[in-house]
Design a protein around this motif. Structure first.
Motif, short mmCIF file in Angstrom:
data_model
loop_
_atom_site.label_atom_id
_atom_site.label_comp_id
_atom_site.label_asym_id
_atom_site.label_seq_id
_atom_site.Cartn_x
_atom_site.Cartn_y
_atom_site.Cartn_z
N SER A 14 1.20 -1.08 0.36
CA SER A 14 -0.61 -0.07 0.27
C SER A 14 0.77 1.55 -0.53
O SER A 14 0.93 2.17 -0.84
CB SER A 14 -0.55 0.08 1.43
N ILE A 15 1.67 1.21 1.14
CA ILE A 15 2.68 2.48 1.41
C ILE A 15 3.84 2.67 -0.67
O ILE A 15 3.78 3.68 -0.98
CB ILE A 15 4.00 2.15 1.88
N PHE A 16 3.92 1.40 -0.98
CA PHE A 16 4.45 1.82 -2.58
C PHE A 16 3.34 2.48 -3.16
O PHE A 16 3.89 3.28 -4.12
CB PHE A 16 4.85 0.14 -2.74
N SER A 17 2.94 1.73 -3.65
CA SER A 17 1.79 2.11 -4.51
C SER A 17 0.44 3.33 -4.36
O SER A 17 0.98 4.08 -5.25
CB SER A 17 0.41 0.45 -4.69
N SER A 18 0.40 3.77 -3.17
CA SER A 18 -0.22 4.79 -3.11
C SER A 18 1.06 6.08 -3.10
O SER A 18 0.18 6.97 -3.58
CB SER A 18 -0.95 4.93 -1.20
N VAL A 19 1.71 6.22 -2.64
CA VAL A 19 2.74 7.14 -2.82
C VAL A 19 3.55 6.82 -3.78
O VAL A 19 3.41 8.59 -4.99
CB VAL A 19 3.41 7.57 -1.24
N PHE A 20 4.70 6.10 -3.99
CA PHE A 20 5.31 6.00 -5.27
C PHE A 20 5.21 5.76 -6.98
O PHE A 20 5.71 6.41 -7.11
CB PHE A 20 6.01 4.48 -4.93
N MET A 21 4.05 5.08 -6.77
CA MET A 21 3.42 4.48 -8.03
C MET A 21 2.77 5.74 -8.14
O MET A 21 2.14 6.05 -9.43
CB MET A 21 1.99 3.47 -8.02
N SER A 22 1.81 5.88 -7.17
CA SER A 22 1.10 7.10 -7.99
C SER A 22 1.58 8.45 -8.00
O SER A 22 1.01 9.25 -9.25
CB SER A 22 -0.63 7.66 -6.57
N ARG A 23 2.22 8.56 -7.45
CA ARG A 23 3.16 9.67 -7.69
C ARG A 23 3.73 10.23 -9.35
O ARG A 23 4.05 10.40 -9.91
CB ARG A 23 4.20 10.25 -6.95
N GLY A 24 3.68 8.80 -9.25
CA GLY A 24 5.03 8.31 -10.89
C GLY A 24 3.94 8.61 -12.24
O GLY A 24 4.53 9.63 -12.77
N VAL A 25 2.27 8.54 -11.61
CA VAL A 25 1.52 8.72 -12.60
C VAL A 25 1.32 9.53 -12.98
O VAL A 25 1.47 10.70 -14.08
CB VAL A 25 0.44 7.45 -12.39
N VAL A 26 0.53 10.44 -12.11
CA VAL A 26 0.91 11.91 -11.96
C VAL A 26 2.04 12.49 -12.74
O VAL A 26 1.67 13.75 -13.21
CB VAL A 26 0.46 12.56 -10.43
N ASN A 27 3.58 12.37 -12.35
CA ASN A 27 4.53 13.30 -12.69
C ASN A 27 4.30 13.13 -14.51
O ASN A 27 4.59 13.85 -15.49
CB ASN A 27 5.64 12.63 -12.35
N LEU A 28 4.37 11.62 -14.72
CA LEU A 28 4.15 11.42 -15.60
C LEU A 28 3.07 12.12 -16.56
O LEU A 28 3.40 12.69 -18.19
CB LEU A 28 4.26 9.83 -15.75
N TRP A 29 1.74 12.43 -15.99
CA TRP A 29 1.23 13.20 -16.97
C TRP A 29 1.34 15.06 -17.01
O TRP A 29 1.03 15.50 -17.84
CB TRP A 29 -0.54 12.56 -16.44
N TYR A 30 1.88 14.80 -15.97
CA TYR A 30 1.16 16.75 -15.14
C TYR A 30 2.86 16.57 -15.65
O TYR A 30 3.03 18.27 -15.93
CB TYR A 30 1.17 16.89 -14.05
N GLY A 31 3.56 16.35 -15.37
CA GLY A 31 4.57 16.83 -15.15
C GLY A 31 5.94 17.72 -15.93
O GLY A 31 6.53 18.37 -15.98
#
Length: 624
Positions: free
Chosen positions: A585-602
């Motif tokens: 949960s920690i990996f997916s909620s923070v690391f994975m979620s942030r990666g997808v957001v960065n990929l889309w908006y970054g």
């Protein structure tokens, strides 16, 4: 500002590939199969059995989908997989007739089983499906109570015999040895003799406490008792020996993954998924196996065959490693006198088996072998009313409480014999204090309900998150999917047994994971309400939410670890899935979620807005 370096994206990609590979085997299903296992402790199945099974099936025109050999550390088994149950039934009948020349005394057990359809390339990566527990697959459950008093009584009795033999060998006279519970009292006529006996016993027996007993001028005594750690070790070893013996026995039932584990200090849980014949299971578990050491009949000269005359008082053994042999019917000792056995090496570094007897067994062995140097002695295993010769050895010297059997040939042979000597019989009697039978239909229904509850819960969470948080809600659902993927992959990699509590823990892990994403999204909203730019709001939203998510998950992880350490049975199963779910949960909620957001908006340098639902400055303001 919101960009991941390449290595972080590669880490996410590796995690996704790992999750896909180790989750996939759970979707391939199972095929009908038959399992061939040994019905006798002295018969070991090796890889050559696969060739025999393959030839037998080919001659009968039965097509298989693979034949596999497996060794679980105790016994080897061979499994053959088929397309349908009709071929499975025919193969079982064929193999029972082909492998067992005497139907009344079968050498091998052929049982129905199920094998996973996972492709071989996945199996080569150790990618296997999770095992289903008793409540999901059906079967029988036994809770057995070990008679620890019998274990301790047997040990104290052996200690009493050892004290008597030791004093007699050193010609130290005593006036009597009495027992009161777990205490032994040895009386002497004078203090000098008592002190000599005390010194001798202290040097020979390091696991006992010695204490002088006050008495009158004509009564000098010492009191012996096992040290607390020795008492605990006696009970622990007795339970472990029973577990080892049970593991060997349930192998005959064709159970793919039986659960045989200690519960508390003196109880054993036996769970046999897929077994519905309770009577057969009880027969196997309660089977009596005994060992005897016998001397060879010296009156028989020459080669021994079926036509050899058997003298009165002797018996012909035709089965076993050391057979044929004619042995006296009266045993020198039985397995009850064997305190321990281990594989070792002799002075020439050749494989051997070291055997330790209790005091009474050492005395009997000493008396029997004193005048039999150069003669042969055999160890016989009696199972199902029939005896098999494990080994025949030549007596090289007078034997006592400790001796060695040499000429074993290979280290594997010495290890097998040591295992049989240790676990051929139960260390103490057991009583079944709890018995449950779960039908296969109930297991199927449990799987269906558990799957539906997880699926419907996931769907409801997904609809809510996307409707309320829009694109960020979709990112949260994607992270939640990765969380579930990684959790199932870890459980499959660890070969964990999935039970109903485990399914409940998976549902709880999903709820906790989406809670973290809700916290992240609300933090981003707060930053946007405060007037921050979208890129800055994303960065600070994830940063501020991280500490809160970490604190809440760590405290929950502590509770899970406490359940894992102090719980047992279903509680431990829940705790394992719960703790793994927190990590994923920690990996997916923070690391994975942030990666997808960065990929889309970054990659957008001038970002004017983000799709995260309605943002209210105050309760009476209009939505932006």
């Amino acid at each position: 500002m919101n960009r991941y370096p390449l290595w972080k994206y590669l880490l996410i990609l590796i995690a996704l590939v790992f999750g896909g590979i180790y989750t996939a085997p759970n979707f391939f299903g199972e095929s009908p199969a038959v399992q061939i296992s040994s019905a006798k402790s002295t018969v070991k199945i090796d890889n050559a059995m696969t060739t025999r099974v393959e030839q037998a099936l080919q001659q009968a025109g039965l097509k298989d989908n693979g034949i596999f050999y497996d060794f679980n550390g105790l016994q080897g088994t061979v499994r053959a997989r088929f397309d349908n149950t009709d071929t499975q039934f025919k193969a079982k009948d064929l193999l029972e007739k082909t492998l067992n020349t005497d139907p009344a005394d079968p050498t091998y057990t052929v049982a129905f089983n199920l094998l996973s359809n996972t492709p071989k390339w996945l199996q080569s990566l150790n990618a296997l499906p999770m095992y289903l527990g008793l409540d999901l697959r059906g079967g029988v459950h036994f809770l057995m109570q070990v008679d620890t008093k019998a274990v301790l009584s047997k040990r104290i009795q052996g200690l009493q015999s050892s004290v008597r033999v030791s004093l007699r060998d050193k010609e130290i006279r005593h006036t009597g040895i009495s027992r009161d519970g777990d205490l032994l009292t040895v009386k002497f006529r004078d203090a000098e003799t008592r002190n000599a006996a005390k010194a001798l016993l202290a040097s020979q027996m390091t696991d006992i406490n010695l204490q002088d007993v006050a008495g009158d001028n004509t009564d000098f005594a010492i009191q012996l008792s096992l040290k607390p750690e020795s008492l605990k070790a006696v009970v622990t070893e007795g339970v472990k020996q029973n577990i080892t013996a049970l593991s060997k026995r349930v192998n005959e039932l064709g159970v793919a993954e039986p659960i045989i584990q200690q519960q508390g200090p003196d109880r054993i849980v036996v769970q046999l998924p897929g077994v519905q014949d309770v009577a057969r299971a009880k027969e196997i578990i309660g089977r009596t196996v005994t060992l005897e050491v016998r001397l060879s009949d010296e009156s028989v000269i020459g080669a021994i065959d079926d036509n050899t005359a058997v003298p009165f008082g002797s018996e012909l053994f035709k089965v076993g490693r050391g057979a044929p042999a004619i042995l006296y019917k009266d045993p020198v000792i039985t397995g009850d006198y064997i305190a321990g056995a281990s594989a070792s090496f002799d002075e020439h570094q050749q494989p051997a088996v070291s055997i330790d007897l209790n005091g009474d067994g050492g005395r009997k062995m000493r008396e029997a072998t004193r005048n039999k140097i150069g003669k042969k002695m055999a160890i016989v295993l009696f199972e199902k009313g029939k005896g098999e010769v494990l080994t025949v050895a030549t007596i090289q010297d007078e034997l006592g409480s400790r001796f060695r059997i040499t000429g074993m040939g290979t280290p594997a042979a010495s290890a097998d014999l040591a295992l049989l000597l240790r676990a051929g019989s139960l260390a103490a009697p057991m009583d079944i204090i709890e018995e449950r039978t779960i039908g296969p239909q109930l297991g199927v229904e449990n799987i269906k309900q558990g799957r539906n509850s997880t699926l419907y819960g996931f769907a409801a969470i997904s609809v809510f998150m996307i409707a309320y948080y829009m694109l960020f809600g979709f990112f949260s659902v994607l992270a939640l999917s990765v969380n579930l993927l990684l959790l199932v992959a870890l459980l499959s990699l660890l070969q964990a047994t999935l039970t109903l509590p485990g399914i409940a823990a998976i549902a709880l892990a999903l709820g906790m994971a989406i809670d973290s994403n809700v916290l992240i999204n609300e933090r981003i909203r707060e930053e946007l309400r405060a007037g921050k730019s979208p890129q800055k709001a994303i960065e600070e939203g994830f940063g501020h939410a991280w500490s809160t998510i970490l604190d809440s998950n760590v405290t929950t992880l502590i509770v899970g670890l406490a359940l894992l350490i102090f719980g047992s049975g279903a509680i431990r199963g829940f705790a394992v899935v719960h703790c793994l779910g927190i990590l994923t949960s920690i990996f997916s909620s923070v690391f994975m979620s942030r990666g997808v957001v960065n990929l889309w908006y970054g990659r957008q340098k001038k970002l004017s807005s983000v799709s995260i639902g309605q943002i209210w400055k105050h309760s009476d303001d209009a939505a932006k």
